[in-house]
Design an enzyme around this catalytic site. Structure first.
Site, PDB file in Angstrom:
ATOM      1  CG  ASN A  18      39.381  51.877  41.596  1.00 37.97           C
ATOM      2  OD1 ASN A  18      38.776  52.769  42.213  1.00 37.97           O
ATOM      3  ND2 ASN A  18      40.661  51.982  41.267  1.00 37.97           N
ATOM      4  CD1 TRP A  19      32.770  52.029  40.743  1.00 42.85           C
ATOM      5  CD2 TRP A  19      31.579  53.423  42.027  1.00 42.85           C
ATOM      6  NE1 TRP A  19      31.600  51.397  41.072  1.00 42.85           N
ATOM      7  CE2 TRP A  19      30.847  52.232  41.853  1.00 42.85           C
ATOM      8  CE3 TRP A  19      31.014  54.447  42.797  1.00 42.85           C
ATOM      9  CZ2 TRP A  19      29.582  52.042  42.426  1.00 42.85           C
ATOM     10  CZ3 TRP A  19      29.759  54.266  43.372  1.00 42.85           C
ATOM     11  CH2 TRP A  19      29.058  53.067  43.181  1.00 42.85           C
ATOM     12  CG  HIS A 110      45.073  52.045  42.006  1.00 48.10           C
ATOM     13  ND1 HIS A 110      45.399  52.924  41.011  1.00 48.10           N
ATOM     14  CD2 HIS A 110      44.227  51.143  41.458  1.00 48.10           C
ATOM     15  CE1 HIS A 110      44.763  52.574  39.903  1.00 48.10           C
ATOM     16  NE2 HIS A 110      44.043  51.497  40.142  1.00 48.10           N
ATOM     17  CD  GLU A 112      44.454  55.496  38.365  1.00 43.16           C
ATOM     18  OE1 GLU A 112      43.508  55.669  39.144  1.00 43.16           O
ATOM     19  OE2 GLU A 112      44.341  54.863  37.284  1.00 43.16           O
ATOM     20  CD  GLU A 182      44.801  47.588  38.882  1.00 45.40           C
ATOM     21  OE1 GLU A 182      43.676  47.433  38.416  1.00 45.40           O
ATOM     22  OE2 GLU A 182      45.172  48.640  39.424  1.00 45.40           O
ATOM     23  N   GLY A 188      43.421  51.933  31.752  1.00 46.80           N
ATOM     24  CA  GLY A 188      42.718  53.023  31.094  1.00 46.80           C
ATOM     25  C   GLY A 188      43.198  53.312  29.689  1.00 46.80           C
ATOM     26  N   GLY A 250      37.235  51.658  34.458  1.00 46.14           N
ATOM     27  CA  GLY A 250      36.223  52.308  33.611  1.00 46.14           C
ATOM     28  C   GLY A 250      34.949  51.502  33.404  1.00 46.14           C
TER      29      GLY A 250
HETATM   30  O1  G3H Z   1      41.657  49.874  39.482  1.00 49.32           O
HETATM   31  C1  G3H Z   1      41.422  49.627  38.303  1.00 49.32           C
HETATM   32  C2  G3H Z   1      42.451  49.711  37.310  1.00 49.32           C
HETATM   33  O2  G3H Z   1      43.224  50.851  37.458  1.00 49.32           O
HETATM   34  C3  G3H Z   1      42.015  49.434  35.904  1.00 49.32           C
HETATM   35  O3  G3H Z   1      41.356  50.532  35.325  1.00 49.32           O
HETATM   36  P1  G3H Z   1      40.730  50.368  33.854  1.00 49.32           P
HETATM   37  O4  G3H Z   1      39.852  49.137  33.902  1.00 49.32           O
HETATM   38  O5  G3H Z   1      39.954  51.615  33.604  1.00 49.32           O
HETATM   39  O6  G3H Z   1      41.876  50.155  32.900  1.00 49.32           O
END
Ligand code: G3H
Length: 271
Positions: A18-19, A110, A112, A182, A188, A250
């Site tokens: 996931n960018w 997600h 976010e 997640e 992050g 990331g």
């Molecule tokens: O969609 C991916 C997740 O939100 C994980 O993000 P991350 O690997 O940067 O912690």
């Protein structure tokens, strides 16, 4: 038994990048080219371990052109989708448009989207249904925040998210679903849920689906873990029985690092 088996695993592992809001369409093309070169050079078997990228909306047409033109073996999806099919919804993107762009998957719910845009389980349910209407594979994201984890309510919280988002779905639709666990506190932040935590939640999610939709649906359901995944921790998480893949944020922006995560089996052999 599930039709998802690839002859090696119970279910085909999915490594998804996931960018988020990173990389413009030119950078997207460069990353996808480099990623494919690295994996092809390493003889990666894309049938055995599926690889997906989730670029921003504005990159999708370029990624489609590259993947279709060069017949690249990876797949791609979008990071969000509208619950509506068309009409006066300024700024929204319809599942039909994504389907036409060759997207295989779309992220739904997600964390976010939930925290920054107030999306709840009912909205996740509507988006999931819209995605299915247009032949997209939803990747439903669920997971608890730190307060919930500290209160010891993480399993009940995450199962409630799952149930809310799956409301009204048929057994067949659930069988083909991908669900990403997640924990919000691990996204992050560099904090990773341990392999045991990932396994505990994935087992609980699978058991819940088994009790509501039957064993076959539970056997076909693919469960991903996401949250500060890197090449150094990917293999230990994927070793767990109920974890069928990873949703990487990331670390998916670096083609060498992401390729190394995709090649987790190599680490399993050399660990
Ligand atoms: O969609 C991916 C997740 O939100 C994980 O993000 P991350 O690997 O940067 O912690």
């Amino acid at each position: 038994m599930t039709s998802k088996t690839n002859g090696v695993y119970d279910r085909t592992p999915l490594i998804a990048g996931n960018w988020k809001m990173n990389l413009d369409h030119q950078q997207a093309v460069t990353l996808v080219q480099k990623l494919t070169w690295i994996l092809t050079d390493a003889d990666h078997d894309f049938e055995k371990v599926e690889v997906a990228v989730f670029p921003p909306f504005t990159d999708l047409r370029s990624v489609q052109t590259l993947v279709a033109g060069d017949r690249l073996p990876l797949v791609y999806g979008a990071q969000d989708v509208s619950a509506e099919d068309s009409g006066a919804f300024t700024g929204e993107i319809s599942a039909q448009f994504l389907s036409k762009l060759g997207c295989r998957y779309v992220l739904v719910g997600h964390s976010e989207r939930r925290t920054l845009h107030g999306e709840d389980d009912a909205m996740a349910n509507r988006k999931l249904t819209a995605a299915l209407r247009h032949g997209l594979g939803p990747v439903l994201c669920v997971g608890e925040g730190l307060d919930v984890r500290q209160a010891g309510r993480h399993v009940e919280h995450t199962l409630a998210q799952l149930r809310g988002a799956l409301e009204g779905l048929s057994t067949e639709q659930v069988t083909d679903l991908v669900v990403a666990y997640e924990p919000v506190w691990a996204i992050g932040t560099g904090e990773v849920a341990g392999p045991d935590d990932a396994q505990q939640m994935c087992a609980a999610l699978r058991a819940d689906v088994a009790s509501r939709y039957g064993e076959e649906a539970a056997a076909g359901l693919r469960l991903l873990y996401g949250g500060s995944v890197k090449s150094s921790n990917a293999a230990s998480i994927l070793r767990e029985k109920d974890v069928d893949g990873l949703l990487v944020g990331g670390a998916s922006l670096d083609e060498a690092e992401f390729a190394s995560i995709v090649r987790f089996e190599h680490h399993l052999l050399t660990d």
